[in-house]
Design a protein around this motif. Structure first.
Motif, PDB file in Angstrom:
ATOM      1  N   LEU A  36       0.804  -1.220   0.000  1.00 27.30           N
ATOM      2  CA  LEU A  36       0.000   0.000   0.000  1.00 27.30           C
ATOM      3  C   LEU A  36       0.841   1.276   0.000  1.00 27.30           C
ATOM      4  CD1 LEU A  36      -2.759  -1.008   2.574  1.00 27.30           C
ATOM      5  CD2 LEU A  36      -2.873  -1.066   0.083  1.00 27.30           C
ATOM      6  N   PRO A  87       5.441   2.158  -0.697  1.00 24.04           N
ATOM      7  CA  PRO A  87       5.070   0.783  -0.357  1.00 24.04           C
ATOM      8  C   PRO A  87       6.159   0.095   0.460  1.00 24.04           C
ATOM      9  CG  PRO A  87       4.420   1.253  -2.605  1.00 24.04           C
ATOM     10  CD  PRO A  87       5.201   2.464  -2.130  1.00 24.04           C
ATOM     11  N   ASP A  94      -6.645  -0.347  -0.860  1.00 20.07           N
ATOM     12  CA  ASP A  94      -5.963  -0.201  -2.141  1.00 20.07           C
ATOM     13  C   ASP A  94      -7.005   0.225  -3.168  1.00 20.07           C
ATOM     14  OD1 ASP A  94      -4.504  -0.324  -4.438  1.00 20.07           O
ATOM     15  OD2 ASP A  94      -3.812  -2.392  -4.176  1.00 20.07           O
ATOM     16  N   THR A 140      -7.252  -1.736  -6.533  1.00 23.49           N
ATOM     17  CA  THR A 140      -7.751  -3.112  -6.606  1.00 23.49           C
ATOM     18  C   THR A 140      -9.042  -3.319  -5.819  1.00 23.49           C
ATOM     19  OG1 THR A 140      -6.504  -3.843  -4.658  1.00 23.49           O
ATOM     20  CG2 THR A 140      -5.393  -3.979  -6.806  1.00 23.49           C
ATOM     21  N   ARG A 191      -9.377  -4.182   0.901  1.00 25.15           N
ATOM     22  CA  ARG A 191      -9.235  -3.417   2.144  1.00 25.15           C
ATOM     23  C   ARG A 191      -9.270  -4.347   3.349  1.00 25.15           C
ATOM     24  NH1 ARG A 191     -15.109  -0.330   3.017  1.00 25.15           N
ATOM     25  NH2 ARG A 191     -16.358  -1.733   1.736  1.00 25.15           N
TER      26      ARG A 191
END
Length: 314
Positions: A51, A74, A113, A116, A119
């Motif tokens: 993330l 990240p 995220d 995508t 979570r």
């Protein structure tokens, strides 16, 4: 008899009240015992280091709750073991949520995220260290991807560099703040409840079509609660403690509109309810902070959530 049925409910009194009102308390008892964990499963331990951003919920010394977004390269989030998440972030004095991030404080965290729609939510106790803090896992659970709009992220500066523009504080929403709220398709809300076992803080994502949140002339925000997972973490906390903290991000500029104030559950629909809204709640800000360029990242819109497209507009 399954011995787990004799254990205390996985939900607190506020969550139980909303589940009972909705007629799902028996089903949610079984689900809660299965999905609410006191540790991070491997899937979530592998998720956090991917993330570039995290959402936090914290309570300051006055008992006001704040939601905030913080960015990092990240890897700034990682789980050394299943019972703690390491968060490598420098202190940010301009962020009002920072006041609630002292050693030993209760904290909520949402890993999400937007590229995508994945979570994970967790809450626990914060332990400070020179690189940031560790968050011990009190509760951890995944969430479905409903209402998350897809966005692609890019960094525009090093996350360790502070914003160049100072924050602006106010007690009322001005015209630009009202416009940002009315145009928002995404915001985050922090709430908390003081329980016999200790303080439990939560921070949650909210999404829908732009215009889903209405700003009244009296300054109250009218907020729909769309069909969801029936956990009622946010509304259950409000049932016990009518305080909330909201943050509306401006993904195109990195600005954050943060506010803390009073929250109230509403069980009667307004005159023209949105499609998919099962109930409403409202919020009145008491302290408001606009932090331009607060985030070192920008998000470009990519795709609407199909669930958001199914909702109406005001």
């Amino acid at each position: 008899m399954d011995s787990r049925l004799l254990d205390p409910s996985p939900w607190h009194a506020g969550e139980l009240a909303l589940q009972t009102r909705s007629g799902v308390e028996a089903r949610m008892d079984e689900i809660g015992r299965r999905v609410l964990r006191d540790h991070l499963i491997d899937q979530h331990r592998e998720f956090y280091p991917l993330l570039p951003m995290v959402v936090l919920g914290a309570v300051d010394q006055d008992g006001d709750v704040w939601a905030t977004l913080r960015a990092g390269r990240p890897g700034f989030l990682h789980a050394p073991d299943a019972h703690r998440l390491t968060v490598e972030l420098t202190r940010e004095p301009a962020d009002p949520a920072e006041a609630g991030m002292e050693d030993g404080a209760s904290l909520a965290l949402l890993g999400i995220d937007l590229a995508t729609r994945r979570r994970n939510r967790l809450n626990g106790i914060l332990s400070r260290h020179p690189r940031g803090f560790d968050l011990s896992v009190g509760q951890s659970f995944g969430n479905c991807p409903k209402y998350i709009q897809l966005r692609q992220v890019q960094f525009i500066r090093d996350p360790s560099e502070p914003p160049a523009v100072p924050p602006t504080w106010s007690s009322e929403l001005d015209a630009p703040a009202r416009a940002l709220i009315r145009q928002a398709d995404t915001f985050f809300v922090a709430t908390y409840a003081d329980l016999p076992a200790g303080r439990q803080v939560d921070v949650s994502h909210r999404g829908g079509r732009a215009g889903s949140v209405d700003v009244g002339e009296d300054g109250w925000l009218m907020i729909p609660d769309f069909i969801g997972n029936r956990f009622f973490n946010t509304l259950g906390n409000i049932a016990l403690n009518p305080r909330a903290g909201l943050v509306f991000p401006d993904f195109s500029t990195g600005g954050l509109l943060q506010m803390t104030g009073a929250a109230e559950l509403m069980f009667n629909h307004p005159a023209n309810p949105l499609e998919g809204a099962e109930r409403y709640w409202r919020f009145h800000p008491r302290r408001i902070v606009w932090r331009p360029d607060a985030l070192s990242i920008r998000y470009d819109f990519a795709e609407w959530s199909p669930f958001a497209l199914a909702t109406g507009t005001w």
